[in-house]
Write a protein that holds these residues in place. Structure first.
Motif, PDB file in Angstrom:
ATOM      1  N   GLU A 263       0.837  -1.204   0.000  1.00 46.15           N
ATOM      2  CA  GLU A 263       0.000   0.000   0.000  1.00 46.15           C
ATOM      3  C   GLU A 263       0.871   1.253   0.000  1.00 46.15           C
ATOM      4  O   GLU A 263       0.617   2.212  -0.758  1.00 46.15           O
ATOM      5  CB  GLU A 263      -0.916  -0.012   1.217  1.00 46.15           C
ATOM      6  CG  GLU A 263      -1.793   1.223   1.358  1.00 46.15           C
ATOM      7  CD  GLU A 263      -2.504   1.250   2.710  1.00 46.15           C
ATOM      8  OE1 GLU A 263      -3.716   1.544   2.743  1.00 46.15           O
ATOM      9  OE2 GLU A 263      -1.836   0.984   3.732  1.00 46.15           O
TER      10      GLU A 263
ATOM     11  N   ARG B 218       1.041   4.046  -3.016  1.00 48.20           N
ATOM     12  CA  ARG B 218       0.710   5.453  -2.763  1.00 48.20           C
ATOM     13  C   ARG B 218       1.885   6.363  -3.082  1.00 48.20           C
ATOM     14  O   ARG B 218       1.702   7.485  -3.578  1.00 48.20           O
ATOM     15  CB  ARG B 218       0.275   5.626  -1.310  1.00 48.20           C
ATOM     16  CG  ARG B 218      -1.093   5.011  -1.015  1.00 48.20           C
ATOM     17  CD  ARG B 218      -1.509   5.223   0.427  1.00 48.20           C
ATOM     18  NE  ARG B 218      -2.872   4.759   0.667  1.00 48.20           N
ATOM     19  CZ  ARG B 218      -3.480   4.814   1.842  1.00 48.20           C
ATOM     20  NH1 ARG B 218      -2.847   5.309   2.897  1.00 48.20           N
ATOM     21  NH2 ARG B 218      -4.723   4.373   1.973  1.00 48.20           N
TER      22      ARG B 218
ATOM     23  N   ARG C 253      -0.546   6.326  -6.805  1.00 53.04           N
ATOM     24  CA  ARG C 253      -1.777   5.551  -7.005  1.00 53.04           C
ATOM     25  C   ARG C 253      -2.748   5.799  -5.850  1.00 53.04           C
ATOM     26  O   ARG C 253      -2.338   5.991  -4.706  1.00 53.04           O
ATOM     27  CB  ARG C 253      -1.474   4.057  -7.079  1.00 53.04           C
ATOM     28  CG  ARG C 253      -0.302   3.648  -7.952  1.00 53.04           C
ATOM     29  CD  ARG C 253      -0.511   3.961  -9.430  1.00 53.04           C
ATOM     30  NE  ARG C 253       0.646   3.607 -10.221  1.00 53.04           N
ATOM     31  CZ  ARG C 253       0.693   2.563 -11.064  1.00 53.04           C
ATOM     32  NH1 ARG C 253      -0.359   1.777 -11.209  1.00 53.04           N
ATOM     33  NH2 ARG C 253       1.801   2.335 -11.757  1.00 53.04           N
ATOM     34  N   THR C 254      -4.034   5.758  -6.163  1.00 45.00           N
ATOM     35  CA  THR C 254      -5.061   5.760  -5.127  1.00 45.00           C
ATOM     36  C   THR C 254      -5.260   4.315  -4.712  1.00 45.00           C
ATOM     37  O   THR C 254      -5.948   3.542  -5.381  1.00 45.00           O
ATOM     38  CB  THR C 254      -6.383   6.351  -5.656  1.00 45.00           C
ATOM     39  OG1 THR C 254      -6.133   7.635  -6.198  1.00 45.00           O
ATOM     40  CG2 THR C 254      -7.402   6.473  -4.540  1.00 45.00           C
TER      41      THR C 254
ATOM     42  N   ILE D 142      -5.487   1.223  -1.397  1.00 47.96           N
ATOM     43  CA  ILE D 142      -5.905   0.977  -0.020  1.00 47.96           C
ATOM     44  C   ILE D 142      -5.661  -0.488   0.328  1.00 47.96           C
ATOM     45  O   ILE D 142      -5.822  -1.370  -0.525  1.00 47.96           O
ATOM     46  CB  ILE D 142      -7.401   1.330   0.178  1.00 47.96           C
ATOM     47  CG1 ILE D 142      -7.796   1.215   1.659  1.00 47.96           C
ATOM     48  CG2 ILE D 142      -8.301   0.501  -0.716  1.00 47.96           C
ATOM     49  CD1 ILE D 142      -9.185   1.724   1.968  1.00 47.96           C
TER      50      ILE D 142
ATOM     51  N   THR E 182     -15.745   5.846  -3.158  1.00 47.97           N
ATOM     52  CA  THR E 182     -14.374   6.200  -3.555  1.00 47.97           C
ATOM     53  C   THR E 182     -13.872   5.272  -4.661  1.00 47.97           C
ATOM     54  O   THR E 182     -14.029   4.049  -4.586  1.00 47.97           O
ATOM     55  CB  THR E 182     -13.419   6.101  -2.354  1.00 47.97           C
ATOM     56  OG1 THR E 182     -13.908   6.928  -1.300  1.00 47.97           O
ATOM     57  CG2 THR E 182     -12.023   6.540  -2.744  1.00 47.97           C
ATOM     58  N   ARG E 183     -13.276   5.866  -5.685  1.00 50.41           N
ATOM     59  CA  ARG E 183     -12.693   5.090  -6.773  1.00 50.41           C
ATOM     60  C   ARG E 183     -11.207   4.858  -6.483  1.00 50.41           C
ATOM     61  O   ARG E 183     -10.445   5.801  -6.241  1.00 50.41           O
ATOM     62  CB  ARG E 183     -12.831   5.839  -8.093  1.00 50.41           C
ATOM     63  CG  ARG E 183     -14.274   5.999  -8.551  1.00 50.41           C
ATOM     64  CD  ARG E 183     -14.810   4.720  -9.138  1.00 50.41           C
ATOM     65  NE  ARG E 183     -14.069   4.310 -10.318  1.00 50.41           N
ATOM     66  CZ  ARG E 183     -14.190   3.124 -10.898  1.00 50.41           C
ATOM     67  NH1 ARG E 183     -15.000   2.217 -10.387  1.00 50.41           N
ATOM     68  NH2 ARG E 183     -13.500   2.836 -11.971  1.00 50.41           N
ATOM     69  N   TYR E 184     -10.783   3.612  -6.488  1.00 54.55           N
ATOM     70  CA  TYR E 184      -9.380   3.266  -6.237  1.00 54.55           C
ATOM     71  C   TYR E 184      -8.726   2.780  -7.520  1.00 54.55           C
ATOM     72  O   TYR E 184      -9.360   2.118  -8.350  1.00 54.55           O
ATOM     73  CB  TYR E 184      -9.291   2.190  -5.160  1.00 54.55           C
ATOM     74  CG  TYR E 184      -9.702   2.690  -3.795  1.00 54.55           C
ATOM     75  CD1 TYR E 184      -8.817   3.420  -3.012  1.00 54.55           C
ATOM     76  CD2 TYR E 184     -10.975   2.445  -3.303  1.00 54.55           C
ATOM     77  CE1 TYR E 184      -9.185   3.890  -1.763  1.00 54.55           C
ATOM     78  CE2 TYR E 184     -11.361   2.914  -2.048  1.00 54.55           C
ATOM     79  CZ  TYR E 184     -10.466   3.630  -1.292  1.00 54.55           C
ATOM     80  OH  TYR E 184     -10.827   4.105  -0.060  1.00 54.55           O
ATOM     81  N   ASP E 185      -7.429   3.109  -7.656  1.00 52.54           N
ATOM     82  CA  ASP E 185      -6.663   2.617  -8.801  1.00 52.54           C
ATOM     83  C   ASP E 185      -6.312   1.144  -8.645  1.00 52.54           C
ATOM     84  O   ASP E 185      -6.175   0.419  -9.637  1.00 52.54           O
ATOM     85  CB  ASP E 185      -5.352   3.403  -8.946  1.00 52.54           C
ATOM     86  CG  ASP E 185      -5.576   4.875  -9.237  1.00 52.54           C
ATOM     87  OD1 ASP E 185      -6.598   5.202  -9.857  1.00 52.54           O
ATOM     88  OD2 ASP E 185      -4.735   5.685  -8.812  1.00 52.54           O
TER      89      ASP E 185
END
Length: 463
Positions: free
Chosen positions: A119, A123, A127-128, A130, A147-150
């Motif tokens: 993670e 980051r 990158r997004t 989690i 929330t949109r994650y990469d």
């Protein structure tokens, strides 16, 4: 089950129009509070002994990782041919359009550290990302949330993998493999089969541990996706196609024969060989998304370890006191012990079907002494008597024979055994549930006792 993943599953299913019944055999205050929470959404809740019966008309069961396959509800579901998923499988099927790739981390030990390192690296690359799954936020909440994650760094334990049916990870790593959770799975072979699921249908990259051939074998036996590559990590010098260590540097030779320096071993913390292996695994997984080498360096430098993982509590009069309460099986305890040359070993608890002869036989040479506690401490004591009879052993009963708390008595006994240059190491090789709510409470109790009795100078000068 009405733990975090169960509540998240209830919320996601009700939102999509399902008729949901939640079962939990517990009745303590936290479960009652969660029951009230989901009842407010229209979920029917059954608590206590009645939760051992599968409701009539059930079309699908979403099982918490705390419910083993032999639990009455799940056994009944199998008899009635009702499909059983876990929250992980549900999350995979509820993903929206253009979903984030999953980078899956599993193994007997090191999962959380590797996932958090991953993670941090992602980051640092902008990158997004989690960390989810067995840590952090439930997967269902993430994939259905706003929330949109990469990308997702997904830690999965064997109970979660057991109920996976269709997950296709972008990349997956099995860090290591040793007997654990035998009481849950019923056999080591069943545990091993659950770990192999991490590689099944893997799309881009299967990461294996070259120093643990069992992980290589798992990848070879898995049904990976077409075009999926295999990359290995090692604590030795890497060959082409591997990541490893050269002259104190982490080097990636998976993409170029000459290799790329990613970071220094000194950038990895807490400092220990197994954490270097974790860092290499995290770097390999990040590489599947073309993360820049500089982001690996920055991510490792910024990484903050979770508590109770080879955490230095105190260094008093030449004796180090280290909390590795998270070492809840023999494989983790061996890894922890090998980080120190002379150890007063604090061990014991619930063995979960584990055996201790191989551990003691291999590590006897570094043991100054042992302080044992918990339900299965006699099994460790017997292994020590067989393979290290000269090692002084103190068994601390859970019975309250005086006014000292349990861990105070453990620390006092360890202080008597320790000498300058020793490490008093809480690496229990057992689960904590017989005497503590979890490994976190056990670690806090150890640290508190060390601070009170050793650091404050109340140990009678023993250290």
């Amino acid at each position: 089950g009405l733990a975090r993943s169960g509540v998240a599953a209830c919320e996601a299913l009700v939102t999509r129009g399902a008729l949901v019944t939640a079962l939990d055999s517990a009745t303590h205050a936290t479960v009652v509070q969660r029951a009230e929470q989901v009842e407010g959404l229209g979920v029917r809740v059954v608590l206590g002994p009645d939760a051992q019966t599968l409701p009539g008309g059930a079309d699908l069961v979403i099982a918490s990782p705390g419910w083993p396959p032999h639990a009455p509800v799940l056994a009944e579901a199998a008899r009635r041919d009702v499909e059983v998923w876990g929250e992980v499988e549900l999350a995979w099927r509820l993903r929206g359009p253009d979903p984030a790739p999953w980078l899956v981390v599993t193994g007997t030990n090191g999962k959380t550290t590797t996932t958090r390192m991953l993670e941090s690296i992602l980051r640092s690359d902008g990158r997004t990302a989690i960390a989810v799954g067995n840590i952090g936020v439930p997967l269902v909440s993430v994939v259905t949330g706003p929330t949109r994650y990469d990308c997702l760094a997904v830690e999965l334990g064997s109970p979660q993998l057991h109920s996976v049916r269709s997950v296709r990870a972008h990349a997956a790593a099995v860090l290591n493999l040793a007997p654990d959770h035998i009481d849950w799975h019923g056999s080591f072979e069943a545990y091993r089969a659950a770990k192999r699921v991490a590689y099944d249908r893997c799309q881009d990259l299967a990461v294996v541990n070259a120093d643990d051939p069992a992980t290589v074998q798992l990848a070879d036996q898995a049904h990976v996706g077409p075009g999926c590559r295999t990359v290995a990590f090692t604590l030795g010098a890497p060959t082409p196609g591997q990541l490893g260590v050269v002259d104190g540097s982490l080097v990636d030779r998976s993409g170029t024969p000459d290799g790329v320096v990613l970071a220094s071993v000194s950038d990895v913390h807490p400092a220990a060989p197994h954490n270097t292996a974790n860092a290499l695994a995290a770097a390999a997984l990040a590489g599947s998304l073309d993360v820049a080498p500089g982001s690996v360096f920055q991510g490792l430098r910024r990484f903050v370890a979770e508590p109770h993982r080879i955490a230095l509590v105190a260094d008093v009069d030449g004796v180090q006191w280290v909390d590795d309460s998270k070492a809840t099986n023999t494989h983790a305890a061996v890894t922890s012990l090998r980080a120190y040359p002379s150890v007063v070993w604090v061990a014991g608890g619930l063995a979960k079907g584990g055996e201790f002869d191989d551990l003691v036989r291999a590590e006897a040479g570094r043991l100054r002494g042992a302080v044992l506690l918990g339900t299965d401490r006699d099994r460790i004591a017997e292994a020590l008597a067989r393979h290290a009879p000269a090692i002084p052993v103190v068994e601390v009963s859970g019975e309250q024979t005086d006014h000292m708390p349990l861990m105070d008595r453990v620390v006092t006994a360890a202080a008597v055994l320790a000498r300058p240059g020793d490490t008093v190491l809480l690496a229990p090789a057992c689960a904590s549930w017989d005497q503590f709510s979890d490994y976190t409470e056990r670690g806090r109790a150890f640290a508190d006792s060390v601070e009170r009795l050793v650091v404050a100078g109340d140990s009678g000068g023993a250290t």
